[in-house]
Design a protein around this motif. Sequence first.
Motif, PDB file in Angstrom:
ATOM      1  N   VAL A 178     -27.112 -42.284  -6.207  1.00  9.38           N
ATOM      2  CA  VAL A 178     -28.567 -42.423  -6.041  1.00  9.38           C
ATOM      3  C   VAL A 178     -28.843 -43.748  -5.345  1.00  9.38           C
ATOM      4  O   VAL A 178     -28.349 -44.797  -5.773  1.00  9.38           O
ATOM      5  N   PRO A 179     -29.614 -43.776  -4.259  1.00 13.61           N
ATOM      6  CA  PRO A 179     -29.894 -45.048  -3.556  1.00 13.61           C
ATOM      7  C   PRO A 179     -30.661 -46.023  -4.434  1.00 13.61           C
ATOM      8  O   PRO A 179     -31.466 -45.632  -5.286  1.00 13.61           O
ATOM      9  N   ASN A 180     -30.359 -47.303  -4.204  1.00 14.37           N
ATOM     10  CA  ASN A 180     -31.051 -48.344  -4.953  1.00 14.37           C
ATOM     11  C   ASN A 180     -32.519 -48.436  -4.512  1.00 14.37           C
ATOM     12  O   ASN A 180     -32.827 -48.293  -3.324  1.00 14.37           O
ATOM     13  N   TYR A 181     -33.389 -48.669  -5.490  1.00 16.53           N
ATOM     14  CA  TYR A 181     -34.837 -48.777  -5.276  1.00 16.53           C
ATOM     15  C   TYR A 181     -35.421 -47.492  -4.701  1.00 16.53           C
ATOM     16  O   TYR A 181     -36.386 -47.533  -3.937  1.00 16.53           O
ATOM     17  N   HIS A 182     -34.845 -46.366  -5.065  1.00 19.49           N
ATOM     18  CA  HIS A 182     -35.450 -45.093  -4.657  1.00 19.49           C
ATOM     19  C   HIS A 182     -36.762 -44.909  -5.425  1.00 19.49           C
ATOM     20  O   HIS A 182     -36.832 -45.233  -6.629  1.00 19.49           O
TER      21      HIS A 182
END
Length: 338
Positions: A178-182
Amino acid sequence: MGKKNLKRKLKDDKENVETINENEVPLPAKRLSDEPSAKKTKWINRQRVLVFASRGINHRDRHLMEDIKTLMPHHRTEAKMERQKNLSVVTEICESKNCNKAILFEGRRKRDLYMWFANVPHGPSAKFLVENVYTMGELKLTGNCLKGSRPLLSFDENFSIHPHFALLKELLTQIFGVPNYHPKSQPFFDHIFTFSILDNRIWFRNFQILTEDGGLAEIGPRFVLNPVKIFSSSFGGETLWDNPFYISPAKFRQTISKKAGYKYMNRVEQKATQQANKPEVSYALNPLDEIFKGDAMKKAEEINKTEKEKKKVKSVAVGKTVRTKKSKTIIKKKKGKS
């Protein structure tokens, strides 16, 4: 009057800026390598995964797809794809949805499930046969995690030995990470995705982090990925790797049915050979061979009894024959007199 007021305001602003600059501490000219870099609060890794299926999947496969969607907050959905369409259409769908990765569930005969992982549009892509599927609804485990939280990815050591598994590791990290700061994700980690290799297959498990010491509890779902092929481009192209140990499920079922048929044929052949080789007359046993087995006195008494019974039977048979002869002579005499 207006010009004087403007000049006063400009002077006041300059004095305020000078006071703020005096209070601020200047940053060092150099930064040491041990010091952590300043965190960026921007969403830089803009990975979006398109998760959808083709028509013909099973109800269990559909529930598995929904479980994967809940675990991946950076996914995007799409309606079911028709079977008649070519897989190259998926790249166009991903571009229209502004997605970089794709997971496609493809069903066959409402029994077998194939899963595609692809990097759109340049590739590579991998095709897997999904085995031993257990959804969250079936397992009913005690573990639980917050929806949208970021997972830690744990890979087996065997991923670094073979080059095709190293390629799959990179593909899986880009898809499941999961991408950071999504915008839809939570800023902490509370579960782990484990990928382990056993019997030339990739086993997926999902665990919740209970304590900081490393206490884990399984959440689900469970499934096993049997790799089939790795292609150079998305959903096609040249085959970079082909699994030599892969057996299609239809062929596997066919071999099982053949083995069952061979068992029946062997049984029938064994019965036929047994009847053909069976001798007509069995071995003639001598009754006197068992005289000296056991107690000698009891054996002698048994033999005397049997001999006496035979003599009685013979005497009775002789008496019957004598009577029949006398009756015949009497009948002949009567006929002669008449």
